[in-house]
Design a protein around this motif. Structure first.
Motif, PDB file in Angstrom:
ATOM      1  N   PHE A 173       0.812  -1.224   0.000  1.00  0.00           N
ATOM      2  CA  PHE A 173       0.000   0.000   0.000  1.00  0.00           C
ATOM      3  C   PHE A 173       0.842   1.268   0.000  1.00  0.00           C
ATOM      4  O   PHE A 173       0.411   2.305  -0.498  1.00  0.00           O
ATOM      5  N   ILE A 174       2.020   1.207   0.596  1.00  0.00           N
ATOM      6  CA  ILE A 174       2.773   2.447   0.799  1.00  0.00           C
ATOM      7  C   ILE A 174       4.012   2.517  -0.090  1.00  0.00           C
ATOM      8  O   ILE A 174       4.210   3.496  -0.809  1.00  0.00           O
ATOM      9  N   PRO A 191       3.622   1.453  -4.507  1.00  0.00           N
ATOM     10  CA  PRO A 191       2.983   2.465  -5.353  1.00  0.00           C
ATOM     11  C   PRO A 191       3.875   3.680  -5.587  1.00  0.00           C
ATOM     12  O   PRO A 191       3.930   4.213  -6.696  1.00  0.00           O
ATOM     13  N   GLN A 192       4.576   4.102  -4.538  1.00  0.00           N
ATOM     14  CA  GLN A 192       5.452   5.267  -4.705  1.00  0.00           C
ATOM     15  C   GLN A 192       6.686   4.923  -5.527  1.00  0.00           C
ATOM     16  O   GLN A 192       7.112   5.683  -6.388  1.00  0.00           O
ATOM     17  N   ARG A 250       5.859   4.410  -9.270  1.00  0.00           N
ATOM     18  CA  ARG A 250       5.562   5.675  -9.919  1.00  0.00           C
ATOM     19  C   ARG A 250       6.846   6.448 -10.228  1.00  0.00           C
ATOM     20  O   ARG A 250       6.973   7.059 -11.268  1.00  0.00           O
ATOM     21  N   PHE A 280       1.690   9.844   3.753  1.00  0.00           N
ATOM     22  CA  PHE A 280       1.912   9.094   2.516  1.00  0.00           C
ATOM     23  C   PHE A 280       1.578   9.999   1.331  1.00  0.00           C
ATOM     24  O   PHE A 280       0.402  10.304   1.118  1.00  0.00           O
ATOM     25  N   PRO A 281       2.566  10.434   0.567  1.00  0.00           N
ATOM     26  CA  PRO A 281       2.324  11.488  -0.430  1.00  0.00           C
ATOM     27  C   PRO A 281       1.436  11.050  -1.584  1.00  0.00           C
ATOM     28  O   PRO A 281       0.839  11.890  -2.247  1.00  0.00           O
ATOM     29  N   HIS A 282       1.326   9.723  -1.822  1.00  0.00           N
ATOM     30  CA  HIS A 282       0.535   9.279  -2.963  1.00  0.00           C
ATOM     31  C   HIS A 282      -0.927   9.077  -2.593  1.00  0.00           C
ATOM     32  O   HIS A 282      -1.731   8.734  -3.459  1.00  0.00           O
ATOM     33  N   LEU A 283      -1.279   9.272  -1.328  1.00  0.00           N
ATOM     34  CA  LEU A 283      -2.664   9.087  -0.897  1.00  0.00           C
ATOM     35  C   LEU A 283      -3.247  10.425  -0.445  1.00  0.00           C
ATOM     36  O   LEU A 283      -2.517  11.286   0.048  1.00  0.00           O
ATOM     37  N   LEU A 308      -6.503   4.324   5.824  1.00  0.00           N
ATOM     38  CA  LEU A 308      -5.802   3.109   5.396  1.00  0.00           C
ATOM     39  C   LEU A 308      -5.633   2.087   6.521  1.00  0.00           C
ATOM     40  O   LEU A 308      -6.026   0.924   6.392  1.00  0.00           O
TER      41      LEU A 308
END
Lengths: 403, 249
Positions: free
Chosen positions: A316-317, A320-321, A324, B96-99, B107
């Motif tokens: 989840f953390i 994804p980062q 990207r 969390f920068p992407h959320l 979460l």
């Protein structure tokens, strides 16, 4: 204190071609000289290239062998299957453009208009009918995506997931070939008849898709706290990265049969696919590892502090980062894999380049290297650029830069 | 100090080394439910290291730490339970920068506590109201100011409904004008009865809400006591010197 009336308005840039020229090309003496020199160089290059392409080159070699370039020796009776598979891809592309790239009409017109444009070229009537089918599929897909972008998003995603199996299945066929019985549209086409762009495309897609999960696992394995997994990952990555792709392809063709129990014959195309996947995975693993390392330690700590397990933190953390971050690198690798497929020509497969060599060995086309290689290069370039464009759109739509 | 409640955090003779560097040299601390503890001291004194051993972001190598009756060992399940019951706020926010803000907060409740999405989002919205920024729910952390980000981080930690909140220098990375908005939230939280351990140099905050203060230096607790005792009559020279340095400006 400044008197408001004395504050000058911002300088407005005056536009105009002359002004632009002067500002950008003839700003100083050295600029002017540089401009004149490069302009004449470009003029000379383009002129000689165009002169060659229009007056000297004999493009008949391309026209006469176009089918070979596209699909190799694939039998005519079964070609319809390929058109259907292609139509499915075009349909999905139309869908996706309308859903995820709504605003850029230009891309939609270019991509979907291509089959329409091709219809007007002097192809065989049957080809033109199929091109019409492609055009219809694309426009239908686009229209469907444009009118109901939210409701079909999921189906389109699933469509892409099953696109490769469908494509491979349609290429391969369904009913075994029987001697003395005429083949039908569904008869299996053995892989040694797959060739040209079709083979290049399949090799690229298969190698890239399958190397992705493998590379991901290797990247995670290299960071694992379990020594066996870590050492295996490091060993694999360093071993494969230390060997040229061509040797891996030779190994896959010549050595693999030695390790497989007798009687089982692994398909030559499959061998190449396996070799390329294994090769690509090692590089991908390192790229992913680079992305993982770029994620600050605080992200792991924050996730752990919330009670997320190691796997959930990754999923989840971190991933994804990390993924990207490395999209440009991944696309770079995909493109280089696409071009590297040309190496299979050396181990005897007839991909785009392999076909080019076959064509050039025909007596009537001897000496037409320039035309053939120019044509092949143009194809490689167009497809590479398309991938690069897609990646740029992907980056924009994923909101990179919003941090 | 309130002795009627049993200790919710117990640290006995906690030692920690980084290679040859002895970072924690036998820390003893008992924290009762509802207490607000402020830890202060010079940089490198081990105060951050200690607070991070409480939810096992750092491993201690000798001694024992019990959080809500669970001893922190190598048992991963225990560690995750303790982390679920312990919220933490970091100096660098670590959102969390992407959320989005909403996703940041929901979460863990969804993934760890197995809440329904709707329930988690309702709770998140209440928490955002509590920290004063309900209108930012659908923005990304990068679009918020530092003070707002830190308040989101507090909401994110509170969303797990922890029994204990750990604050590791929560205002040190903030511009001066944003420190107050974060401290206000922390004061409100302290008054609501939350058990808190706060590493900070905000002595105004300590004076207002701390039950006890601990002065750390060179990996040891040099002195502890109520804010009254620490500010009015520090016993140790080192405490006096340090306080005079941070209070003088």
């Amino acid at each position: 204190m400044q008197n408001p009336e004395t504050i000058l308005p911002p300088i407005t840039e005056r536009s105009g071609i002359l002004r632009w020229l002067r500002h950008n090309l003839f700003n100083t003496w050295s600029d002017a000289i540089l401009t004149v020199v490069s302009a004449s160089l470009i003029y000379w290059l383009v002129k000689s290239l165009l002169t060659w392409a229009i007056t000297v080159a004999e493009w008949d070699v391309v026209v006469a062998n176009l089918r070979l370039f596209m699909i190799g020796q694939f039998p005519l009776e079964q070609v319809g299957r390929l058109w259907v598979a292609l139509a499915f891809l075009v349909f999905l592309t139309g869908n996706s453009l309308a859903i995820w790239d709504r605003k850029s009409y230009l891309a939609a017109i270019l991509i979907l208009g291509l089959p329409v444009f091709l219809i007007f070229l002097p192809f065989a009537p049957q080809t033109r009918i199929w091109l019409g089918v492609l055009a219809a599929a694309g426009i239908l897909g686009w229209g469907l995506g444009y009118s109901a972008p939210q409701s079909i998003k999921r189906s389109v995603a699933i469509g892409w997931l099953i696109a490769l199996p469908i494509f491979v299945l349609l290429t391969r066929g369904f009913t075994p070939a029987v001697e003395d019985v005429p083949s039908t549209a569904l008869t299996i086409v053995p892989t040694n008849l797959w060739g040209g762009l079709l083979l290049t495309f399949l090799l690229t897609v298969v190698a890239n898709i399958f190397s992705f999960p493998l590379g991901l696992l290797l990247a995670l394995g290299r960071r694992s706290e379990l020594p066996i997994i870590r050492w295996f990952s490091i060993g694999y990555i360093e071993l494969v990265r230390g060997v040229p792709l061509i040797t891996i392809l030779f190994m896959a063709q010549l050595m693999l049969p030695l390790f497989v129990p007798g009687g089982i014959d692994i398909d030559r195309v499959l061998r190449a696919m396996v070799g390329m996947t294994l090769f690509s995975a090692a590089y991908l693993a390192e790229n992913v590892r680079g992305g993982l390392q770029a994620i600050p330690k605080g992200q792991f700590e924050a996730a752990h502090a919330l009670g997320l397990s190691g796997a959930k933190t990754m999923y989840f953390i971190i991933l994804p980062q990390a993924l990207r971050l490395i999209i440009p690198i991944l696309v770079g690798q995909f493109i280089s894999m696409f071009k590297d497929t040309a190496l299979v020509a050396i181990v005897g497969l007839f991909d785009l380049l392999g076909i080019a060599r076959t064509v050039l060995s025909q007596p009537e086309f001897i000496g037409l290297h320039r035309e053939v290689y120019a044509f092949v290069s143009l194809f490689y370039w167009t497809l590479s650029y398309a991938m690069s464009y897609i990646s740029q759109r992907l980056e924009t739509s994923l909101g990179l830069g919003v941090r | 100090m309130n002795n009627t409640h049993p200790a919710i955090i117990t640290a006995r003779e906690v030692h920690k080394w980084y290679g040859n560097f002895h970072a924690l040299k036998g820390i003893n601390m008992e924290v009762s439910k509802g207490e607000v503890i402020v830890i202060f001291g010079p940089s490198g004194s081990g105060k951050s290291t200690f607070i991070r051993t409480i939810n096992r972001l750092e491993e201690h190598q000798r001694g024992e730490i019990l959080v809500d009756g669970i001893e922190l060992t190598h048992d991963v399940r225990n560690i995750e339970t303790v982390r679920t019951e312990t919220g933490m706020v970091f100096q660098q926010f670590n959102l969390f920068p992407h959320l989005t803000v909403m996703q940041n907060i929901t979460l863990a409740p969804i993934q760890v506590r197995n809440w329904k999405k709707q329930q988690a989002e309702e709770t998140a919205l209440q928490l955002l109201k509590r920290v004063g920024i309900p209108e930012q729910a659908n923005k990304f952390p990068g679009q918020l100011s530092g003070g707002q980000q830190q308040r989101v981080a507090i909401a994110r930690a509170l969303a797990m409904q922890p029994k204990i909140m750990l604050f590791d220098e929560p205002t040190s990375a903030l511009d001066p004008e944003m420190i107050k908005e974060v401290l206000d939230v922390m004061v409100e939280l302290a008054k609501s009865g939350m058990t808190m351990i706060v590493v900070t140099h905000e002595m105004g905050f300590a004076r207002a809400v701390a039950n006890r203060m601990f002065f750390f230096d060179q990996g040891q607790i040099v002195e502890s006591g109520s804010p009254e005792e620490i500010f009015k009559a520090p016993k140790e020279e080192r405490t006096k010197l340090f306080l005079s340095q941070i209070l003088s400006h």
